[in-house]
Scaffold this active site. Structure first.
Site, mmCIF file in Angstrom:
data_model
loop_
_atom_site.group_PDB
_atom_site.id
_atom_site.type_symbol
_atom_site.label_atom_id
_atom_site.label_comp_id
_atom_site.label_asym_id
_atom_site.label_seq_id
_atom_site.Cartn_x
_atom_site.Cartn_y
_atom_site.Cartn_z
ATOM 1 N N SER A 183 39.811 35.817 30.779
ATOM 2 C CA SER A 183 39.580 37.033 31.569
ATOM 3 C C SER A 183 38.124 37.479 31.618
ATOM 4 O O SER A 183 37.723 38.184 32.542
ATOM 5 C CB SER A 183 40.451 38.170 31.047
ATOM 6 O OG SER A 183 40.243 38.349 29.655
ATOM 7 N N GLU B 109 37.161 55.044 34.034
ATOM 8 C CA GLU B 109 37.181 54.983 32.575
ATOM 9 C C GLU B 109 36.833 53.554 32.191
ATOM 10 O O GLU B 109 36.976 52.639 33.016
ATOM 11 C CB GLU B 109 38.577 55.334 32.052
ATOM 12 C CG GLU B 109 39.575 54.166 31.979
ATOM 13 C CD GLU B 109 39.909 53.532 33.340
ATOM 14 O OE1 GLU B 109 39.747 54.209 34.364
ATOM 15 O OE2 GLU B 109 40.326 52.347 33.360
ATOM 16 N N LYS C 189 37.690 42.211 36.120
ATOM 17 C CA LYS C 189 37.717 43.618 36.552
ATOM 18 C C LYS C 189 37.094 43.823 37.935
ATOM 19 O O LYS C 189 37.459 44.739 38.662
ATOM 20 C CB LYS C 189 37.002 44.502 35.525
ATOM 21 C CG LYS C 189 37.607 44.464 34.126
ATOM 22 C CD LYS C 189 38.861 45.304 34.017
ATOM 23 C CE LYS C 189 39.433 45.295 32.609
ATOM 24 N NZ LYS C 189 40.736 45.966 32.504
#
Ligand SMILES: Cc1ncc(COP(=O)(O)O)c(C=O)c1O
Length: 419
Positions: free
Chosen positions: A393, A126, A104
C-alpha cells in the site's frame, strides 16, 4: 481495458451489491451524524451518484490516475521472497510507486474532482501516517485550494517527514492533543470543523470509514487497484490469484484490492490488522479479533470498546493502522464469511519490513509490512504454483525514523546518524 470502462466496470458487479440505498452493508455502515452534517452528506451523496455515472467525470478521473498518479501501478513477482518462503508465488501490487508514495492519492484525486465540481473553496482532511494528509495537500495544491489537515499530536511526532511535506505543499497541519492523540482524534476534529463550515468546505476522508457515502465512495475510487491487479495477474500467470492479502487500518487499500474479486469465490481474501504488542496485552488495533460492535464516527461496525461501550485506545507501531474502528464493509465481509481477518504484531511487521527490504530491494511502509508478515505465514502453506497478490500500500521512507529508533539510532538532519 478502454479508458471509460476502467471506472465504469465497478457499477456492473453481478451478484455482490453493497451497500443498500441507506448506506448499510447488512447491519453495518449507515449515517449516524449530527443534524448539521446531514444536508452536507446528502449533497455529497447526490453529487457522487450523478458524477460516478457521468462519462466526462469518468474520463477526468481516469486521466488523472494515468497522468498525475502514474497508474497502472505494476504487479511485481517477488521471486526471491517466494523462493525463500518455499510455497506460493508472491506478487506485490506496487501502490508504493504512485505519486506521493501510497494508495491514498487514488481517493484524494477522486474526491478533489468532486470538490471542484461542487465549487468548494476549502479542503479539510484527517491523517494518521500522514500519507492521506500528503495526498490531500497535493491535490489541494494542484487545485489552488486552502487545505487544513488534522493530525494526532503523537502522529505529528512519529511522522515528522510527512508533516513537513504537507507544509511544503501549502497545507496547515493542526496537531490534535485530545484523547490518544492519534487518527480517531484527528477524525473527530475534522468532523467538528466540517460541522462549523459545511458550505465552503469539502472533507476529503482518508479511508472507507465514516458516515454514508464515504465507505462506498472511497471504495469505488480505490477499486482501480483490484481491477488492474486482476488483469495483470491473468496476463502474468494465466489465472486469478489464489489469495489476496492487504493490511486493514480503516480499510481503504484492502477494499480497493478486494472489491473486484468478491464475486470470485475461489479467491481467498485476508485482511491483516495490527496486533501491536499482542492481543492478550490489550495494546493492539485488531478490532476483528474481538466481537464488539457499535456506532462510532458516523457508522456502525466492529470496534474496540470497554464493557460500557466507551471506545478504548488502540495501539500499533504503524500510525496508519492505529485506529479503534474499521470500515463497515470489512465488518460485513467478515460476517458473511467472504473475507478472513487476521493480525500481525509489531515484531512480525518489523521483521517483514526488513525481509522485503533485503530480499527484494523494496522498502515497504510499516502498514504494508503487516500484510507482508501474514504472507510469510500463508505462503509456505500453499503450493508452488499458487499465487498470492499482496497490496504493497505504500513505501517505507516515512517510517525510517521509527525503525531507526527501534534499532536504538537517532537520525538527524546534519550527520544523518547518531547513536
Ligand atoms: C501506506 C499505508 N497503508 C495503509 C494505511 C491504512 O489505511 P487503509 O486501511 O485505509 O488502507 C495507511 C494509512 O495511513 C497508509 O499510509
Amino acid at each position: 481495458m478502454s479508458d471509460q470502462s476502467k471506472s465504469q466496470k465497478t457499477l456492473d458487479k453481478e451478484t455482490y451489491q453493497q451497500p443498500d440505498n441507506s448506506g448499510h452493508f447488512g447491519q453495518f455502515g449507515g449515517r449516524y451524524v449530527a443534524e448539521t452534517l446531514t444536508s452536507a452528506l446528502q449533497e455529497l451523496e447526490a453529487t457522487y451518484r450523478e458524477l460516478w455515472r457521468d462519462s466526462t467525470f469518468q474520463a477526468d478521473f481516469d486521466r488523472d490516475l494515468a497522468h498525475f498518479v502514474g497508474r497502472p501501478s505494476p504487479l511485481y513477482h517477488a521471486e526471491r521472497l517466494s523462493e525463500k518462503l518455499g510455497g506460493a508465488q508472491i506478487y506485490l501490487k506496487r501502490e508504493d510507486l504512485n505519486h506521493t508514495g501510497a494508495h491514498k492519492i487514488n481517493h484524494a484525486v477522486g474526491q478533489a474532482l468532486l470538490a471542484k465540481h461542487m465549487g468548494k473553496t476549502r479542503i479539510i482532511a484527517e491523517t494518521g501516517a500522514g500519507q492521506h494528509g500528503v495526498a490531500t495537500a497535493t491535490v489541494a495544491a494542484r487545485l489552488g485550494l486552502e487545505c487544513v489537515v488534522y493530525m494526532g499530536a503523537k502522529d505529528v511526532e512519529r511522522q515528522a517527514l510527512n508533516v513537513y511535506r504537507m507544509k511544503l505543499l501549502g497545507a496547515t497541519v493542526i496537531p490534535v492533543t485530545s484523547g490518544s492523540q492519534t487518527l480517531k482524534d484527528a477524525i473527530n476534529e475534522a468532523l467538528r470543523d466540517w460541522v462549523a463550515r459545511p458550505e465552503e468546505t469539502f472533507y476529503i476522508l482518508g479511508t472507507v470509514c465514516g458516515p454514508h457515502p464515504y465507505p462506498e465512495m472511497v471504495r469505488d475510487f480505490q477499486s482501480i487497484i483490484g481491477r488492474e491487479a486482476k488483469q495483470q495477474c491473468q496476463e502474468m500467470t494465466g489465472k486469478l490469484p489464489d489469495a489476496l492479502v492487504a493490511c486493514v487500518g480503516g480499510g481503504s487499500n484492502a477494499m480497493g484490492l478486494f472489491y473486484e474479486f468478491i464475486d470470485d469465490q475461489d479467491v481467498k481474501i485476508y485482511g491483516v490488522e495490527a496486533g501491536g504488542l499482542g492481543i492478550e496485552s490489550g495494546e493492539h488495533a485488531a478490532r476483528m479479533a474481538g466481537d464488539r460492535k457499535g456506532v462510532f464516527q458516523g457508522q456502525r461496525s466492529f470496534l474496540m470498546c470497554d464493557d460500557d461501550g466507551q471506545i478504548t485506545e488502540s495501539y500499533s507501531v504503524s500510525a496508519g493502522l492505529d485506529y479503534p474502528g474499521v470500515g463497515p464493509e470489512h465488518s460485513y465481509l467478515r460476517e458473511i464469511g467472504r473475507a478472513e481477518y487476521v493480525y500481525a504484531t509489531d515484531d512480525e511487521a518489523l521483521a517483514a519490513f526488513r525481509n522485503l527490504t533485503r530480499m527484494e530491494g523494496i522498502m515497504p511502509a510499516l502498514e504494508s509490512s503487516h500484510a507482508l508478515a501474514y504472507v510469510e505465514k500463508l505462503a509456505p502453506t500453499l503450493e508452488k504454483d499458487q499465487v498470492i497478490v499482496v497490496n504493497l500500500s505504500g513505501r517505507g521512507d516515512k517510517d525510517i525514523h521509527t525503525v531507526a529508533a527501534i534499532d536504538g539510532l537517532a537520525l538527524d538532519g546534519k550527520s544523518g546518524l547518531q547513536g
